[in-house]
Design an enzyme around this catalytic site. Structure first.
Site, mmCIF file in Angstrom:
data_model
loop_
_atom_site.group_PDB
_atom_site.id
_atom_site.type_symbol
_atom_site.label_atom_id
_atom_site.label_comp_id
_atom_site.label_asym_id
_atom_site.label_seq_id
_atom_site.Cartn_x
_atom_site.Cartn_y
_atom_site.Cartn_z
ATOM 1 N N GLU A 99 0.818 -1.176 0.157
ATOM 2 C CA GLU A 99 -0.094 -0.194 -0.164
ATOM 3 C C GLU A 99 0.978 1.261 -0.181
ATOM 4 O O GLU A 99 1.821 1.290 0.706
ATOM 5 C CB GLU A 99 -0.809 0.143 1.290
ATOM 6 C CG GLU A 99 -1.812 1.262 1.470
ATOM 7 C CD GLU A 99 -2.623 1.202 2.712
ATOM 8 O OE1 GLU A 99 -3.804 1.370 2.851
ATOM 9 O OE2 GLU A 99 -2.072 0.777 3.752
ATOM 10 N N GLU A 104 -7.979 11.051 2.869
ATOM 11 C CA GLU A 104 -8.181 10.336 4.032
ATOM 12 C C GLU A 104 -8.235 11.007 5.256
ATOM 13 O O GLU A 104 -7.614 11.868 5.591
ATOM 14 C CB GLU A 104 -7.041 9.312 4.243
ATOM 15 C CG GLU A 104 -7.384 8.113 5.311
ATOM 16 C CD GLU A 104 -5.975 7.121 5.174
ATOM 17 O OE1 GLU A 104 -6.503 5.963 6.083
ATOM 18 O OE2 GLU A 104 -5.251 7.080 4.199
#
Length: 211
Positions: A106, A197
């Site tokens: 990620e 985010e």
């Protein structure tokens, strides 16, 4: 990731990577991927054909959300974006975000952030200079955490811009090439998005992706 006690509870969700959700939208040309992980925690709207999205969230966010637009298959191509982003008092990122299938990883190229810099508590890999600024580079291993394949163990890579900004061109290849010296696969890409985010506080973002 080694974290301080103050952030430990927050980061359980913040760095537990979102698995694909049923409401992710894919289309055939240009921007063709909508990242909508827990977008219901705020007011997430988007226009895929125009390459624009907005997210507004209020204080008291109870979990992590990741929202944005991009591509079903990532690449090292440069990405140009512009944004209005306000996250003072919020643990939040404005970033190029994505996954590699194998070795599973990620990644974040963080252009701006709120109250938390992920490299403050991760393993430093040094710095890389790109697009007019130095980026701190760091990594972490996530063990038995949610991922694009369910629950797995994977590596996270972060480049965090020191001279934060909310518009410009991200030369993605500079980061991928640097990370590749530290185990990043630099191929076999899963999705890639310009994302917002957050997992605490309040904030807002309006983003346009032009390439």
């Amino acid at each position: 990731m080694k974290v301080t006690a103050a952030f430990a509870g927050l980061l359980v969700t913040a760095f537990a990577a979102p698995a694909p959700e049923p409401d992710l939208v894919s289309r055939s040309a240009g921007i063709n991927y909508v990242q909508n992980y827990n977008g219901n925690l705020g007011d997430f709207t988007y226009d895929e054909s125009a390459g624009t999205f907005s997210m507004y969230w209020e204080d008291g966010v109870s979990s992590d959300f990741v929202v944005g637009l991009g591509w079903t298959t990532g690449s090292s191509n440069a990405i140009t974006y512009s944004a209005e982003y306000s996250a003072s008092g919020s643990a939040s990122y404005l970033a190029v975000y994505g996954w590699v299938n194998y070795p599973q990883a990620e990644y974040y190229i963080v252009e701006d952030y709120g109250d938390y810099n992920p490299c403050s508590s991760a393993t430093s890999l040094g710095t890389v200079y790109s697009d007019g600024s130095t980026y701190q580079v760091c990594t972490d291993t996530r063990t038995n955490e949610p991922s694009i394949t369910g629950t797995s163990t994977f590596t996270q890579y972060f480049s965090v811009r020191e001279s934060t900004r909310t518009s410009g061109t991200v030369t993605v290849a500079n980061h991928f090439n640097f990370w590749a010296h530290h185990g990043f696969g630099n191929s076999d890409f899963n999705y890639q998005v310009v994302a917002v985010e957050a997992w605490s506080g309040a904030g807002s973002a309006s983003v346009t992706i032009s390439s």
